[in-house]
Design a protein around this motif. Structure first.
Motif, PDB file in Angstrom:
ATOM      1  N   UNK A  79      40.994 -20.874 -27.398  1.00  0.00           N
ATOM      2  CA  UNK A  79      40.254 -22.128 -27.240  1.00  0.00           C
ATOM      3  C   UNK A  79      39.027 -21.935 -26.345  1.00  0.00           C
ATOM      4  N   UNK A  80      39.205 -21.155 -25.266  1.00  0.00           N
ATOM      5  CA  UNK A  80      38.078 -20.882 -24.368  1.00  0.00           C
ATOM      6  C   UNK A  80      36.986 -20.099 -25.090  1.00  0.00           C
ATOM      7  N   UNK A  81      37.383 -19.132 -25.908  1.00  0.00           N
ATOM      8  CA  UNK A  81      36.403 -18.344 -26.672  1.00  0.00           C
ATOM      9  C   UNK A  81      35.663 -19.229 -27.661  1.00  0.00           C
ATOM     10  N   UNK A  82      36.398 -20.136 -28.312  1.00  0.00           N
ATOM     11  CA  UNK A  82      35.758 -21.060 -29.258  1.00  0.00           C
ATOM     12  C   UNK A  82      34.708 -21.921 -28.565  1.00  0.00           C
ATOM     13  N   UNK A  83      35.000 -22.362 -27.344  1.00  0.00           N
ATOM     14  CA  UNK A  83      34.042 -23.171 -26.596  1.00  0.00           C
ATOM     15  C   UNK A  83      32.792 -22.369 -26.257  1.00  0.00           C
ATOM     16  N   UNK A  84      32.987 -21.078 -25.998  1.00  0.00           N
ATOM     17  CA  UNK A  84      31.851 -20.222 -25.658  1.00  0.00           C
ATOM     18  C   UNK A  84      30.937 -20.012 -26.855  1.00  0.00           C
ATOM     19  N   UNK A  85      31.527 -19.754 -28.016  1.00  0.00           N
ATOM     20  CA  UNK A  85      30.714 -19.382 -29.184  1.00  0.00           C
ATOM     21  C   UNK A  85      30.300 -20.579 -30.030  1.00  0.00           C
ATOM     22  N   UNK A  86      30.924 -21.743 -29.815  1.00  0.00           N
ATOM     23  CA  UNK A  86      30.560 -22.933 -30.588  1.00  0.00           C
ATOM     24  C   UNK A  86      29.383 -23.631 -29.927  1.00  0.00           C
ATOM     25  N   UNK A  87      28.304 -23.912 -30.670  1.00  0.00           N
ATOM     26  CA  UNK A  87      27.147 -24.596 -30.080  1.00  0.00           C
ATOM     27  C   UNK A  87      27.544 -25.929 -29.464  1.00  0.00           C
ATOM     28  N   UNK A  88      27.026 -26.168 -28.258  1.00  0.00           N
ATOM     29  CA  UNK A  88      27.327 -27.418 -27.562  1.00  0.00           C
ATOM     30  C   UNK A  88      26.480 -28.545 -28.156  1.00  0.00           C
ATOM     31  N   UNK A  89      27.111 -29.643 -28.480  1.00  0.00           N
ATOM     32  CA  UNK A  89      26.373 -30.793 -28.997  1.00  0.00           C
ATOM     33  C   UNK A  89      25.550 -31.399 -27.872  1.00  0.00           C
ATOM     34  N   UNK A  90      24.252 -31.612 -28.141  1.00  0.00           N
ATOM     35  CA  UNK A  90      23.379 -32.189 -27.134  1.00  0.00           C
ATOM     36  C   UNK A  90      23.279 -33.688 -27.347  1.00  0.00           C
ATOM     37  N   UNK A  91      23.645 -34.438 -26.322  1.00  0.00           N
ATOM     38  CA  UNK A  91      23.587 -35.898 -26.378  1.00  0.00           C
ATOM     39  C   UNK A  91      22.547 -36.350 -25.350  1.00  0.00           C
ATOM     40  N   UNK A  92      21.343 -36.711 -25.797  1.00  0.00           N
ATOM     41  CA  UNK A  92      20.260 -37.037 -24.862  1.00  0.00           C
ATOM     42  C   UNK A  92      20.637 -38.070 -23.812  1.00  0.00           C
ATOM     43  N   UNK A  93      21.333 -39.136 -24.213  1.00  0.00           N
ATOM     44  CA  UNK A  93      21.665 -40.205 -23.270  1.00  0.00           C
ATOM     45  C   UNK A  93      22.591 -39.733 -22.147  1.00  0.00           C
ATOM     46  N   UNK A  94      23.306 -38.626 -22.368  1.00  0.00           N
ATOM     47  CA  UNK A  94      24.263 -38.136 -21.378  1.00  0.00           C
ATOM     48  C   UNK A  94      23.759 -36.922 -20.616  1.00  0.00           C
ATOM     49  N   UNK A  95      22.577 -36.427 -20.949  1.00  0.00           N
ATOM     50  CA  UNK A  95      22.067 -35.188 -20.354  1.00  0.00           C
ATOM     51  C   UNK A  95      21.587 -35.410 -18.925  1.00  0.00           C
ATOM     52  N   UNK A  96      21.956 -34.484 -18.036  1.00  0.00           N
ATOM     53  CA  UNK A  96      21.519 -34.514 -16.633  1.00  0.00           C
ATOM     54  C   UNK A  96      21.004 -33.117 -16.265  1.00  0.00           C
ATOM     55  N   UNK A  97      19.711 -32.921 -16.271  1.00  0.00           N
ATOM     56  CA  UNK A  97      19.124 -31.661 -15.828  1.00  0.00           C
ATOM     57  C   UNK A  97      17.627 -31.873 -15.598  1.00  0.00           C
ATOM     58  N   UNK A  98      16.950 -30.848 -15.092  1.00  0.00           N
ATOM     59  CA  UNK A  98      15.516 -30.919 -14.818  1.00  0.00           C
ATOM     60  C   UNK A  98      14.781 -29.941 -15.713  1.00  0.00           C
ATOM     61  N   UNK A  99      13.715 -30.404 -16.348  1.00  0.00           N
ATOM     62  CA  UNK A  99      12.861 -29.544 -17.159  1.00  0.00           C
ATOM     63  C   UNK A  99      11.510 -29.434 -16.461  1.00  0.00           C
ATOM     64  N   UNK A 100      10.959 -28.228 -16.448  1.00  0.00           N
ATOM     65  CA  UNK A 100       9.694 -27.976 -15.758  1.00  0.00           C
ATOM     66  C   UNK A 100       8.603 -27.675 -16.772  1.00  0.00           C
ATOM     67  N   UNK A 101       7.506 -28.408 -16.686  1.00  0.00           N
ATOM     68  CA  UNK A 101       6.411 -28.292 -17.645  1.00  0.00           C
ATOM     69  C   UNK A 101       5.114 -28.008 -16.894  1.00  0.00           C
ATOM     70  N   UNK A 102       4.383 -26.988 -17.338  1.00  0.00           N
ATOM     71  CA  UNK A 102       3.086 -26.660 -16.753  1.00  0.00           C
ATOM     72  C   UNK A 102       1.989 -27.183 -17.669  1.00  0.00           C
ATOM     73  N   UNK A 103       1.005 -27.869 -17.086  1.00  0.00           N
ATOM     74  CA  UNK A 103      -0.041 -28.491 -17.895  1.00  0.00           C
ATOM     75  C   UNK A 103      -1.289 -28.734 -17.062  1.00  0.00           C
TER      76      UNK A 103
END
Length: 310
Positions: A79-103
């Motif tokens: 089960x742990x291996x399956x979690x590692x190799x299975x793509x994680x579903x991205x749910x925008x409303x639940x996402x918590x992280x920082x993205x850095x953009x140079x412009x």
């Protein structure tokens, strides 16, 4: 499990299915292999684990005490291996992280401001760290994970990075609305060259650019008197003086109290591209962010070129 380091981990899946089915034929069907193949893998498991594991019984395979001990740990490992190799579903409303953009400040106003509005609606917990871009260090910063995206032009984008075309930009001339010399929405070449001009130099100290290259082909030159560090400071200068400036069209459209004037000659525009590193290319969250930036450009009636991803 003294011999685990020599164990083919694929055999763990065979063990798990045999524990579920207690039948070689049904296990072979689930694995889409032949019954002799399952028997062969079971032999290898017995050798590796030094235990019979399953004994033939009247109603199927009977697990040994060792097999029963291993059943839950092996199922958890799988089960742990399956979690590692299975793509994680991205749910925008639940996402918590920082993205850095140079412009540049141009890209901040034209692209990032509307993008941030969309992001706050669709992924309200994603934080955005916007940094002023330094073209020469973009690749190093991306390799070190210091920035995730950069908004650049094809000639400044490092060739080893991935890039996607967002739109083509053109130039227009701007003056203040009550400019005493420029009347209407057009001017001739002589008037253009007589006016005092200001331009943007991000690195500082430059008094020529694409406009001057175009004038050179006509054996003409303009009178550039001021070099500014940003488009926003340039716009404020134009609003309060009789200077004129050649600026990107989409930036001019968002500036109050400035009048657009058609250029009396052709100045080559530029292409804006989104740039990112291979390390984030396959991550679901960053795929979604790239799509949102691109879609934001389309929503703003920025006509994108054919998407060119290298």
């Amino acid at each position: 499990m003294a011999n685990l380091k020599h164990l083919d981990l694929n055999l763990l899946r065979v063990f798990d299915i045999l524990m579920d089915e207690r039948n070689v034929s049904r296990a072979a069907e689930r694995l889409s292999v032949s019954q002799p193949a399952v028997s062969g893998m079971l032999t290898r498991l017995r050798d590796s684990l030094d235990d019979p594991l399953f004994i033939r019984g009247q109603h199927g395979m009977i697990p040994t005490e060792r097999a029963l001990e291993l059943a839950d740990p092996i199922k958890k490992v799988l089960q742990d291996i399956d979690q590692i190799v299975t793509p994680v579903e991205f749910i925008p409303q639940e996402a918590h992280f920082t993205v850095t953009i140079a412009a540049t400040d141009y890209a901040l106003q034209v692209i990032l401001t509307p993008f941030l509005k969309q992001l706050s609606l669709q992924a309200p917990h994603i934080k955005v760290d916007v940094r002023m871009i330094q073209d020469s260090t973009v690749q190093e910063q991306m390799e070190r994970g210091l920035i995730d995206f950069a908004l650049m032009t094809p000639n400044t984008a490092p060739p080893m990075l991935r890039a996607k075309t967002l739109f083509q930009e053109d130039y227009v001339c701007v003056v203040r609305q009550e400019h005493p010399t420029v009347q209407g929405d057009a001017m001739d070449l002589d008037t253009f060259c007589r006016l005092d001009h200001a331009l943007v130099s991000y690195s500082g100290g430059a008094f020529s650019g694409a406009t001057d290259q175009a004038l050179k082909t006509l054996n003409r030159q303009r009178n550039v008197m001021v070099s500014m560090p940003s488009f926003l400071s340039l716009a404020e200068l134009i609003r309060s003086t009789d200077f004129c400036a050649v600026v990107p069209k989409r930036l001019a459209e968002g500036q109050p109290l400035l009048k657009q004037v058609a250029l009396p000659f052709q100045v080559e525009g530029f292409t804006k591209v989104l740039v990112w590193h291979e390390r984030t290319h396959h991550q679901a969250a960053f795929k979604w962010l790239r799509a949102l930036i691109y879609d934001t450009c389309q929503l703003l009636d920025i006509a994108p070129l054919a998407a060119q991803t290298k």
